[in-house]
Write a protein that holds these residues in place. Structure first.
Motif, PDB file in Angstrom:
ATOM      1  N   PRO A 560      27.669  59.540 -27.366  1.00 21.71           N
ATOM      2  CA  PRO A 560      28.087  58.654 -26.279  1.00 21.71           C
ATOM      3  C   PRO A 560      29.242  57.760 -26.731  1.00 21.71           C
ATOM      4  CG  PRO A 560      25.901  58.099 -27.100  1.00 21.71           C
ATOM      5  CD  PRO A 560      26.313  59.308 -27.841  1.00 21.71           C
ATOM      6  N   ASP A 561      30.067  57.358 -25.783  1.00 19.99           N
ATOM      7  CA  ASP A 561      31.241  56.552 -26.127  1.00 19.99           C
ATOM      8  C   ASP A 561      30.865  55.103 -26.398  1.00 19.99           C
ATOM      9  OD1 ASP A 561      33.092  58.567 -25.911  1.00 19.99           O
ATOM     10  OD2 ASP A 561      33.207  58.353 -23.720  1.00 19.99           O
ATOM     11  N   ILE A 562      31.324  54.584 -27.528  1.00 19.84           N
ATOM     12  CA  ILE A 562      31.249  53.135 -27.778  1.00 19.84           C
ATOM     13  C   ILE A 562      32.568  52.720 -28.421  1.00 19.84           C
ATOM     14  CG2 ILE A 562      28.731  53.032 -28.049  1.00 19.84           C
ATOM     15  CD1 ILE A 562      29.163  52.782 -31.054  1.00 19.84           C
ATOM     16  N   ASP A 563      32.754  51.416 -28.602  1.00 21.48           N
ATOM     17  CA  ASP A 563      33.977  50.925 -29.239  1.00 21.48           C
ATOM     18  C   ASP A 563      34.232  51.733 -30.521  1.00 21.48           C
ATOM     19  OD1 ASP A 563      35.588  47.958 -29.362  1.00 21.48           O
ATOM     20  OD2 ASP A 563      35.507  49.169 -31.203  1.00 21.48           O
ATOM     21  N   TYR A 564      35.477  52.202 -30.649  1.00 22.48           N
ATOM     22  CA  TYR A 564      35.854  53.048 -31.793  1.00 22.48           C
ATOM     23  C   TYR A 564      35.378  52.461 -33.133  1.00 22.48           C
ATOM     24  CZ  TYR A 564      39.067  54.469 -35.525  1.00 22.48           C
ATOM     25  OH  TYR A 564      39.598  54.866 -36.717  1.00 22.48           O
ATOM     26  N   TYR A 565      35.521  51.140 -33.277  1.00 22.88           N
ATOM     27  CA  TYR A 565      35.221  50.519 -34.573  1.00 22.88           C
ATOM     28  C   TYR A 565      33.730  50.537 -34.902  1.00 22.88           C
ATOM     29  CZ  TYR A 565      40.052  49.245 -34.613  1.00 22.88           C
ATOM     30  OH  TYR A 565      41.414  49.336 -34.621  1.00 22.88           O
ATOM     31  N   LEU A 566      32.922  50.799 -33.902  1.00 22.42           N
ATOM     32  CA  LEU A 566      31.470  50.839 -34.147  1.00 22.42           C
ATOM     33  C   LEU A 566      30.922  52.262 -34.125  1.00 22.42           C
ATOM     34  CD1 LEU A 566      30.388  47.731 -32.047  1.00 22.42           C
ATOM     35  CD2 LEU A 566      30.639  47.875 -34.519  1.00 22.42           C
ATOM     36  N   THR A 567      31.799  53.254 -33.978  1.00 15.58           N
ATOM     37  CA  THR A 567      31.289  54.636 -33.887  1.00 15.58           C
ATOM     38  C   THR A 567      30.465  55.058 -35.111  1.00 15.58           C
ATOM     39  OG1 THR A 567      33.477  55.399 -34.558  1.00 15.58           O
ATOM     40  CG2 THR A 567      32.940  55.549 -32.209  1.00 15.58           C
ATOM     41  N   PRO A 568      30.738  54.498 -36.312  1.00 13.77           N
ATOM     42  CA  PRO A 568      29.894  54.919 -37.444  1.00 13.77           C
ATOM     43  C   PRO A 568      28.406  54.645 -37.202  1.00 13.77           C
ATOM     44  CG  PRO A 568      31.804  53.745 -38.270  1.00 13.77           C
ATOM     45  CD  PRO A 568      31.840  53.615 -36.770  1.00 13.77           C
ATOM     46  N   LEU A 569      28.104  53.622 -36.384  1.00 14.96           N
ATOM     47  CA  LEU A 569      26.695  53.284 -36.142  1.00 14.96           C
ATOM     48  C   LEU A 569      25.955  54.452 -35.490  1.00 14.96           C
ATOM     49  CD1 LEU A 569      27.015  49.663 -34.709  1.00 14.96           C
ATOM     50  CD2 LEU A 569      26.356  50.345 -37.022  1.00 14.96           C
ATOM     51  N   VAL A 570      26.680  55.236 -34.711  1.00 12.78           N
ATOM     52  CA  VAL A 570      26.037  56.345 -33.997  1.00 12.78           C
ATOM     53  C   VAL A 570      26.220  57.650 -34.769  1.00 12.78           C
ATOM     54  CG1 VAL A 570      25.929  57.611 -31.828  1.00 12.78           C
ATOM     55  CG2 VAL A 570      26.380  55.161 -31.806  1.00 12.78           C
ATOM     56  N   SER A 571      27.458  57.901 -35.222  1.00  2.96           N
ATOM     57  CA  SER A 571      27.665  59.211 -35.848  1.00  2.96           C
ATOM     58  C   SER A 571      26.920  59.321 -37.174  1.00  2.96           C
ATOM     59  CB  SER A 571      29.142  59.526 -36.009  1.00  2.96           C
ATOM     60  OG  SER A 571      29.852  58.407 -36.398  1.00  2.96           O
ATOM     61  N   VAL A 572      26.705  58.190 -37.853  1.00  5.89           N
ATOM     62  CA  VAL A 572      25.969  58.286 -39.125  1.00  5.89           C
ATOM     63  C   VAL A 572      24.556  58.822 -38.894  1.00  5.89           C
ATOM     64  CG1 VAL A 572      24.908  55.966 -39.258  1.00  5.89           C
ATOM     65  CG2 VAL A 572      25.633  57.113 -41.343  1.00  5.89           C
ATOM     66  N   VAL A 573      24.016  58.549 -37.714  1.00  5.86           N
ATOM     67  CA  VAL A 573      22.632  58.961 -37.459  1.00  5.86           C
ATOM     68  C   VAL A 573      22.543  60.490 -37.371  1.00  5.86           C
ATOM     69  CG1 VAL A 573      20.668  58.709 -35.894  1.00  5.86           C
ATOM     70  CG2 VAL A 573      22.145  56.752 -36.376  1.00  5.86           C
ATOM     71  N   ALA A 574      23.582  61.099 -36.779  1.00  5.10           N
ATOM     72  CA  ALA A 574      23.610  62.570 -36.753  1.00  5.10           C
ATOM     73  C   ALA A 574      23.644  63.096 -38.194  1.00  5.10           C
ATOM     74  CB  ALA A 574      24.818  63.046 -35.968  1.00  5.10           C
ATOM     75  N   ALA A 575      24.459  62.453 -39.032  1.00  2.63           N
ATOM     76  CA  ALA A 575      24.565  62.889 -40.430  1.00  2.63           C
ATOM     77  C   ALA A 575      23.242  62.686 -41.171  1.00  2.63           C
ATOM     78  CB  ALA A 575      25.686  62.117 -41.123  1.00  2.63           C
ATOM     79  N   GLN A 576      22.588  61.570 -40.896  1.00  2.00           N
ATOM     80  CA  GLN A 576      21.285  61.312 -41.553  1.00  2.00           C
ATOM     81  C   GLN A 576      20.282  62.398 -41.156  1.00  2.00           C
ATOM     82  OE1 GLN A 576      20.544  57.434 -39.935  1.00  2.00           O
ATOM     83  NE2 GLN A 576      21.804  56.359 -41.452  1.00  2.00           N
ATOM     84  N   LEU A 577      20.330  62.782 -39.871  1.00  2.00           N
ATOM     85  CA  LEU A 577      19.375  63.802 -39.412  1.00  2.00           C
ATOM     86  C   LEU A 577      19.712  65.176 -40.011  1.00  2.00           C
ATOM     87  CD1 LEU A 577      18.924  62.620 -35.723  1.00  2.00           C
ATOM     88  CD2 LEU A 577      17.123  62.716 -37.452  1.00  2.00           C
ATOM     89  N   PHE A 578      20.999  65.492 -40.142  1.00  3.39           N
ATOM     90  CA  PHE A 578      21.353  66.753 -40.812  1.00  3.39           C
ATOM     91  C   PHE A 578      20.778  66.767 -42.232  1.00  3.39           C
ATOM     92  CE2 PHE A 578      24.783  67.590 -37.642  1.00  3.39           C
ATOM     93  CZ  PHE A 578      24.449  68.917 -37.384  1.00  3.39           C
ATOM     94  N   ALA A 579      20.925  65.650 -42.924  1.00  2.00           N
ATOM     95  CA  ALA A 579      20.426  65.577 -44.306  1.00  2.00           C
ATOM     96  C   ALA A 579      18.913  65.727 -44.322  1.00  2.00           C
ATOM     97  CB  ALA A 579      20.845  64.242 -44.920  1.00  2.00           C
ATOM     98  N   TYR A 580      18.268  64.995 -43.434  1.00  6.75           N
ATOM     99  CA  TYR A 580      16.798  65.023 -43.392  1.00  6.75           C
ATOM    100  C   TYR A 580      16.291  66.448 -43.154  1.00  6.75           C
ATOM    101  CZ  TYR A 580      12.067  64.433 -41.701  1.00  6.75           C
ATOM    102  OH  TYR A 580      10.714  64.568 -41.544  1.00  6.75           O
TER     103      TYR A 580
END
Ligand code: F6R
Length: 603
Positions: A560-580
């Motif tokens: 989902p779209d959020i302020d560009y500067y805060l996108t790590p808050l969301v995209s990191v979760v996808a990465a965490q789930l890939f790792a998990y």
């Protein structure tokens, strides 16, 4: 990292074993316990591997009214039974557990103990043998001997010592490794982390560096190494013990990933007022504004959060910001601006590498601010200012919710600074609204976890290596995403600035090499698509994670779209789930990856 639990005045075995089990998440490779029943019987048991192996080695009737236990993360000597703690002296009188590293143990051994027959390769054994020698040769009591020996020791330690001729005492000492005394009714506990003994007491005293103690079931005496008495004020710990439970989740890591929406919402409430204005201690904002440059120091995941922080501080607070690896800066201090302020990012607040930099900053009168998840921790206590990350206990070794909390607190500070100096970008930064959007966004990512699991199984599990690539704010995110994947799944993963691949590393891309492309930066999105084409044409299997407004229908994960500067808050979760899911599919112990420790208290 190593854990310590001791108790005096109460049936000790279960308290120590359960306490050590509560510390399991920190990572360890062997464990041990010494119990004394105060009737002349002592029991020493040590085992490699998990606490359950230790428990299995003990008979039912082995218990005591005094007990000290330890989980060891090997530093000096392999993880063997002989090297596990408690370590003991030649006469089998003294038993010691120790966290930390004795830097001059070789010198002490050569100078005083050339006639002693050592059973282990540990630095700890040198200390316990030396205490025994001092007691015998100098005819002093054990507490005095402990202080005399520690006066010669260089290094870090949290120590518990039992002398089986006076087993109704536990002698304790602390320097640079955490140690706290928990006060009970007719018993006392000592631990390296309050979390391990919260079922026993909520009243604690944190020992400071250079303090030693003589603890009995009803009393405690604290002194410095010169023998001067110290008055310490007990405090109440208000951590909910349930916050540290696994609930219905199979692993803590998944539980902590799924807690991130609540962490984001809680931080918005905690640090922002109704109108979205930061509620930050004015003294901290004043100190930050006085600085002409910020220097962020941290390690691992916290360092990656610092890299995102640099972007936030420069954008919203308009202040140049440097980010350094604490382990490098400690001994090669960077060139400073005229009015620097150091920010330490640390989930645990105990990272030894960061503490070295903090100590150096204190010596040079540089103002310091620690952002940590553990407010009573060493880095929080010793810095000029500290702020809580408010993420709740993080148990899985891989840091997840502490990373998102660090990014949020940095954003809050950047906005607070920028608003104070009248910066338009800060005033227009709709942080509160965006944190709400980020929380919803994280929920959506978590909702799509089956898809991530399936992609992880299809693309990652059978691969020996992988890449995350990104540009702009996706580059520091790629570094964090790669660390997460490699640490829990053991797939060698590199995080790359996407355009840099063609300057060398693209030679590693071959048929089916997994490459995960992050596409959240509107300025470089088209270039990023080009970089993805470059790896596709060399055979890579690509997974794309893109913000909705930049996404194409064929992208795998759309955020989902959020302020560009805060996108790590969301995209990191996808990465965490890939790792998990990669780790889980490989049948690994997701919460305790091999060789790793939760709180790294050695340099
Ligand atoms: C990785 C991880 C580590 C820590 C690093 C610093 O998932 O947890 O890289 O981030 O050891 O620890 P703290 O934040 O406690 O200073």
């Amino acid at each position: 990292m190593c854990g310590i639990v001791g108790i005096i005045g109460k049936s000790a075995k279960e308290v120590v074993l359960d306490g050590l089990a509560n510390l399991e998440y920190r990572g360890y490779d062997s464990a041990g316990i010494y119990l004394n029943d105060l009737k002349g019987r002592g029991y020493l048991t040590k085992a490699t591997g998990r606490i359950k192996n230790l428990r299995a080695k003990m008979t039912q009737d082995e218990d005591g009214l005094v007990g000290i236990g330890h989980t060891r993360w090997a530093t000096h000597g392999k993880p063997t039974v002989a090297n596990a703690h408690p370590q003991f002296d030649e006469t089998n009188r003294f038993y010691m557990v120790h966290n930390g590293v004795i830097e001059n143990y070789q010198e002490l051994k050569a100078k005083y103990l050339s006639d002693v027959n050592f059973q282990s390769d540990t630095d700890t054994e040198v200390i316990v043998q030396l205490i025994s020698k001092v007691v015998n040769d100098k005819k002093v009591d054990t507490f005095t001997a402990l202080k005399m020996v520690l006066a010669e020791v260089k290094g870090s330690y949290a120590i518990l010592l039992v002398d089986n001729t006076i087993p109704d005492h536990i002698f304790i000492a602390k320097n640079k490794s955490p140690l706290m005394l928990g006060l009970g009714k007719d018993f006392n506990v000592i631990a390296s982390d309050a979390l391990s003994v919260l079922d026993q007491t909520k009243t604690f005293i944190d020992l400071a560096d250079g303090q030693v103690g003589d603890i009995t079931k009803a009393n405690y005496v604290l002194e410095n190494l010169a023998g001067e008495k110290i008055q310490a004020k007990p405090y109440e710990v208000n951590i909910d013990p349930n916050a540290a439970s696994k609930d219905t989740y199979e692993f803590y890591m998944l539980k902590e990933i799924c807690e991130q929406p609540s962490v984001l919402r809680h931080l918005a409430q905690y640090y922002l007022d109704e109108e979205g204005k930061p509620k930050v201690d004015q003294e901290i904002v004043d100190a930050l504004i006085r600085a002409d440059r910020l220097y962020i120091f941290a390690a691992g995941t916290s360092y990656h959060a610092g890299l995102v922080g640099k972007v936030l501080f420069e954008k919203f607070a308009n202040i140049p910001t440097e980010v350094g690896l604490a382990s490098e800066a400690g001994y090669h201090f960077p060139m400073m601006s005229k009015k620097p302020l150091f920010i330490f990012l640390s989930q645990s607040g105990e990272t030894a590498d960061s503490r070295v930099v903090l100590q150096e900053a204190i010596k040079r009168n540089i103002p310091t601010l620690t952002l940590t998840n553990v407010l009573g921790s060493t880095l929080a206590r010793e810095a000029s200012y500290s702020m809580s990350l408010e993420a709740g206990p993080e148990i899985a070794v891989a840091s997840t919710k502490a990373y998102t909390a660090q990014v949020v607190v940095e954003a809050i500070l950047a906005k607070a600074m920028g608003e104070r100096t009248g910066d338009d970008a800060a005033k227009n930064f709709a942080l509160k609204e965006n944190l709400a959007l980020a929380a919803e966004g994280v929920e959506q990512v978590i909702f799509s976890k089956e898809k991530i699991e399936q992609l992880a199984k299809e693309y990652l599990v059978l691969s020996r290596n992988a890449f995350y690539i990104g540009r702009g704010i996706d580059y520091p995110l790629a570094l964090e995403a790669a660390l997460k994947l490699k640490e829990v799944s053991y797939i060698q993963t590199e995080g790359f600035a996407a355009a840099e691949l063609k300057h060398g590393t693209i030679s590693l891309i071959e048929k089916n090499t997994p490459v995960i492309g992050l596409i959240n930066d509107p300025i470089t999105a088209d270039l990023m698509r080009g970089n993805i084409e470059e790896v596709v044409s060399r055979g890579a299997s690509v997974i794309t994670i893109a913000s909705k407004k930049l996404a194409k229908p064929e992208d795998d994960i759309i955020l989902p779209d959020i302020d560009y500067y805060l996108t790590p808050l969301v995209s990191v979760v996808a990465a965490q789930l890939f790792a998990y899911y990669a780790s889980k599919a490989k049948g690994l112990d997701v919460d305790k990856p091999r060789n790793l420790a939760k709180s790294v208290t050695v340099e």
